[in-house]
Design a protein around this motif. Structure first.
Motif, PDB file in Angstrom:
ATOM      1  N   ILE A  69       0.836  -1.203   0.000  1.00 11.15           N
ATOM      2  CA  ILE A  69       0.000   0.000   0.000  1.00 11.15           C
ATOM      3  C   ILE A  69       0.871   1.254   0.000  1.00 11.15           C
ATOM      4  CG2 ILE A  69      -1.660   1.334   1.372  1.00 11.15           C
ATOM      5  CD1 ILE A  69      -2.756  -1.361   2.390  1.00 11.15           C
ATOM      6  N   PHE A  70       2.035   1.159   0.631  1.00 12.23           N
ATOM      7  CA  PHE A  70       2.902   2.320   0.799  1.00 12.23           C
ATOM      8  C   PHE A  70       4.052   2.374  -0.204  1.00 12.23           C
ATOM      9  CE2 PHE A  70       0.755   2.021   4.879  1.00 12.23           C
ATOM     10  CZ  PHE A  70       0.355   3.334   5.034  1.00 12.23           C
ATOM     11  N   ASN A  71       3.909   1.685  -1.337  1.00  7.98           N
ATOM     12  CA  ASN A  71       4.919   1.810  -2.391  1.00  7.98           C
ATOM     13  C   ASN A  71       5.049   3.280  -2.777  1.00  7.98           C
ATOM     14  OD1 ASN A  71       5.472  -0.889  -2.514  1.00  7.98           O
ATOM     15  ND2 ASN A  71       4.116  -1.293  -4.225  1.00  7.98           N
ATOM     16  N   ASN A  72       6.270   3.734  -2.931  1.00  7.90           N
ATOM     17  CA  ASN A  72       6.585   5.109  -3.357  1.00  7.90           C
ATOM     18  C   ASN A  72       6.206   6.162  -2.330  1.00  7.90           C
ATOM     19  OD1 ASN A  72       7.522   4.085  -5.851  1.00  7.90           O
ATOM     20  ND2 ASN A  72       5.396   3.989  -6.556  1.00  7.90           N
ATOM     21  N   ILE A  73       6.076   5.777  -1.066  1.00  6.82           N
ATOM     22  CA  ILE A  73       5.845   6.749  -0.002  1.00  6.82           C
ATOM     23  C   ILE A  73       7.035   6.658   0.955  1.00  6.82           C
ATOM     24  CG2 ILE A  73       4.376   7.438   1.932  1.00  6.82           C
ATOM     25  CD1 ILE A  73       2.015   6.347   0.379  1.00  6.82           C
ATOM     26  N   ASN A  74       7.609   7.794   1.257  1.00  8.45           N
ATOM     27  CA  ASN A  74       8.822   7.850   2.077  1.00  8.45           C
ATOM     28  C   ASN A  74       8.481   7.937   3.561  1.00  8.45           C
ATOM     29  OD1 ASN A  74      10.289   7.985  -0.354  1.00  8.45           O
ATOM     30  ND2 ASN A  74       9.907  10.175  -0.446  1.00  8.45           N
ATOM     31  N   ILE A  75       8.012   6.833   4.119  1.00  2.63           N
ATOM     32  CA  ILE A  75       7.611   6.807   5.526  1.00  2.63           C
ATOM     33  C   ILE A  75       8.878   6.858   6.382  1.00  2.63           C
ATOM     34  CG2 ILE A  75       6.498   5.455   7.332  1.00  2.63           C
ATOM     35  CD1 ILE A  75       4.770   4.219   5.125  1.00  2.63           C
ATOM     36  N   ASN A  76       8.960   7.860   7.249  1.00  2.00           N
ATOM     37  CA  ASN A  76      10.153   7.979   8.075  1.00  2.00           C
ATOM     38  C   ASN A  76       9.853   7.899   9.572  1.00  2.00           C
ATOM     39  OD1 ASN A  76       8.875  10.409   8.187  1.00  2.00           O
ATOM     40  ND2 ASN A  76      10.524  11.591   7.254  1.00  2.00           N
ATOM     41  N   TYR A  77       8.695   7.398   9.914  1.00  2.00           N
ATOM     42  CA  TYR A  77       8.331   7.164  11.315  1.00  2.00           C
ATOM     43  C   TYR A  77       7.892   5.717  11.440  1.00  2.00           C
ATOM     44  CZ  TYR A  77       8.576  12.107  12.280  1.00  2.00           C
ATOM     45  OH  TYR A  77       9.030  13.383  12.438  1.00  2.00           O
ATOM     46  N   PRO A  78       8.057   5.124  12.622  1.00  2.00           N
ATOM     47  CA  PRO A  78       7.620   3.731  12.783  1.00  2.00           C
ATOM     48  C   PRO A  78       6.106   3.608  12.691  1.00  2.00           C
ATOM     49  CG  PRO A  78       8.382   4.633  14.872  1.00  2.00           C
ATOM     50  CD  PRO A  78       8.627   5.677  13.839  1.00  2.00           C
ATOM     51  N   MET A  79       5.660   2.419  12.308  1.00  2.00           N
ATOM     52  CA  MET A  79       4.231   2.113  12.272  1.00  2.00           C
ATOM     53  C   MET A  79       3.930   1.147  13.409  1.00  2.00           C
ATOM     54  SD  MET A  79       3.439   1.789   8.235  1.00  2.00           S
ATOM     55  CE  MET A  79       1.746   2.263   8.396  1.00  2.00           C
ATOM     56  N   ILE A  80       2.804   1.376  14.066  1.00  2.00           N
ATOM     57  CA  ILE A  80       2.369   0.482  15.134  1.00  2.00           C
ATOM     58  C   ILE A  80       1.587  -0.644  14.469  1.00  2.00           C
ATOM     59  CG2 ILE A  80       0.992   0.295  17.228  1.00  2.00           C
ATOM     60  CD1 ILE A  80       1.453   3.404  17.509  1.00  2.00           C
ATOM     61  N   THR A  81       2.079  -1.862  14.600  1.00  2.00           N
ATOM     62  CA  THR A  81       1.499  -2.993  13.873  1.00  2.00           C
ATOM     63  C   THR A  81       1.034  -4.089  14.822  1.00  2.00           C
ATOM     64  OG1 THR A  81       3.606  -4.153  13.637  1.00  2.00           O
ATOM     65  CG2 THR A  81       3.064  -2.538  11.944  1.00  2.00           C
ATOM     66  N   MET A  82       0.343  -5.045  14.261  1.00  2.00           N
ATOM     67  CA  MET A  82      -0.086  -6.264  14.953  1.00  2.00           C
ATOM     68  C   MET A  82      -0.810  -5.952  16.266  1.00  2.00           C
ATOM     69  SD  MET A  82       3.249  -8.634  13.943  1.00  2.00           S
ATOM     70  CE  MET A  82       3.839  -8.669  15.562  1.00  2.00           C
ATOM     71  N   ASN A  83      -1.789  -5.046  16.182  1.00  2.00           N
ATOM     72  CA  ASN A  83      -2.568  -4.645  17.362  1.00  2.00           C
ATOM     73  C   ASN A  83      -1.696  -4.067  18.470  1.00  2.00           C
ATOM     74  OD1 ASN A  83      -5.236  -4.911  16.755  1.00  2.00           O
ATOM     75  ND2 ASN A  83      -5.412  -7.003  17.494  1.00  2.00           N
ATOM     76  N   GLY A  84      -0.624  -3.399  18.090  1.00  2.00           N
ATOM     77  CA  GLY A  84       0.261  -2.773  19.065  1.00  2.00           C
ATOM     78  C   GLY A  84       1.362  -3.675  19.578  1.00  2.00           C
ATOM     79  N   ALA A  86       4.041  -4.611  18.043  1.00  2.00           N
ATOM     80  CA  ALA A  86       5.375  -4.231  17.561  1.00  2.00           C
ATOM     81  C   ALA A  86       5.302  -2.923  16.791  1.00  2.00           C
ATOM     82  CB  ALA A  86       5.946  -5.328  16.661  1.00  2.00           C
ATOM     83  N   LYS A  87       6.454  -2.292  16.710  1.00  2.00           N
ATOM     84  CA  LYS A  87       6.616  -1.150  15.820  1.00  2.00           C
ATOM     85  C   LYS A  87       7.486  -1.612  14.664  1.00  2.00           C
ATOM     86  CE  LYS A  87       7.896   1.842  19.087  1.00  2.00           C
ATOM     87  NZ  LYS A  87       8.403   3.075  19.674  1.00  2.00           N
ATOM     88  N   TYR A  88       7.213  -1.092  13.473  1.00  2.00           N
ATOM     89  CA  TYR A  88       7.975  -1.489  12.297  1.00  2.00           C
ATOM     90  C   TYR A  88       8.426  -0.252  11.543  1.00  2.00           C
ATOM     91  CZ  TYR A  88       9.326  -3.956   8.049  1.00  2.00           C
ATOM     92  OH  TYR A  88      10.037  -4.457   6.994  1.00  2.00           O
ATOM     93  N   ARG A  89       9.696  -0.234  11.131  1.00  2.00           N
ATOM     94  CA  ARG A  89      10.255   0.878  10.360  1.00  2.00           C
ATOM     95  C   ARG A  89      10.412   0.436   8.913  1.00  2.00           C
ATOM     96  NH1 ARG A  89      12.456   5.660  13.190  1.00  2.00           N
ATOM     97  NH2 ARG A  89      12.570   6.167  11.001  1.00  2.00           N
ATOM     98  N   PHE A  90       9.598   1.004   8.020  1.00  2.00           N
ATOM     99  CA  PHE A  90       9.712   0.677   6.599  1.00  2.00           C
ATOM    100  C   PHE A  90      11.024   1.172   6.022  1.00  2.00           C
ATOM    101  CE2 PHE A  90       5.051   0.094   6.551  1.00  2.00           C
ATOM    102  CZ  PHE A  90       5.031  -1.140   5.942  1.00  2.00           C
ATOM    103  N   ASP A  91      11.492   2.328   6.501  1.00  2.00           N
ATOM    104  CA  ASP A  91      12.723   2.880   5.953  1.00  2.00           C
ATOM    105  C   ASP A  91      13.942   2.029   6.306  1.00  2.00           C
ATOM    106  OD1 ASP A  91      12.401   3.619   8.624  1.00  2.00           O
ATOM    107  OD2 ASP A  91      13.319   5.594   8.373  1.00  2.00           O
TER     108      ASP A  91
END
Length: 190
Positions: A69-84, A86-91
């Motif tokens: 979904i986030f192809n070509n988006i420069n996400i530079n903050y972690p995402m809160i995943t799996m109902n909280g 874990a945090k994941y850094r795409f960058d």
């Protein structure tokens, strides 16, 4: 006029207040029913991230189930995943701050799943790789879930029981509504 004020206010945050963090739900606010972002949304998100606006997404999903979904988006903050869990850094393609289910709780969950003759996908993160342990897939929902995810990058499905030296972060159960309701009632009473 309002949108101009909001946009100008958001971009002034970079200079004014470093203590504000914007957190929003991925599913309810940004993603369409087709699991996509509009071109305009992608453009605006890149603009926000390029200006270092502290925007974080929270989701029930695993990173691999929405990475496209986030192809070509420069996400530079972690995402809160799996109902909280874990945090994941795409960058950086890395997990951080992973919460695990304690052994005593895990054993109770495993026993309840076995008592109800159910199956679960048990997720754990090991060396920044997401592993999903499972038994034999018995219903169509489980098989479809597995089929749609088994070829995704950084996803490792393992047929078998999660070893005791690895700690789960998330359980996903897929079954009939009746069985799920009975198990929820059981868990809420214990």
């Amino acid at each position: 006029m309002i949108s101009l004020l909001v946009n100008n206010y958001l971009f002034s945050l970079k200079r004014c207040n470093k203590d504000i963090l914007f957190v929003t739900s991925l599913e309810n606010n940004f993603v369409s029913k087709d699991d996509e972002l509009s071109a305009f949304t992608k453009y605006k998100l890149n603009e926000l991230f390029d200006n270092e606006i502290p925007l974080v997404f929270a989701t029930t999903r695993t990173p691999m189930s929405f990475e496209y979904i986030f192809n070509n988006i420069n996400i530079n903050y972690p995402m809160i995943t799996m109902n909280g869990a874990a945090k994941y850094r795409f960058d950086k393609k890395r997990y951080s701050d992973i919460d695990h289910i304690e052994l005593e709780t895990r054993l109770e969950i495993d026993k309840a799943i076995k008592d109800f003759n159910m199956n679960a996908f048990v997720y754990t993160v090991n060396d920044h790789v997401l592993h999903a342990y499972h038994n034999v897939l018995v219903n169509e929902g489980e098989k479809l879930f597995y089929k749609h995810r088994k070829h995704q990058n950084a996803y490792s499905f393992v047929r078998g029981v999660l070893p005791l030296d690895l700690f789960p972060s998330l359980y996903i159960l897929i079954d009939t509504k009746e069985k799920i309701d009975v198990s929820i009632n059981y868990v809420s009473k214990t």
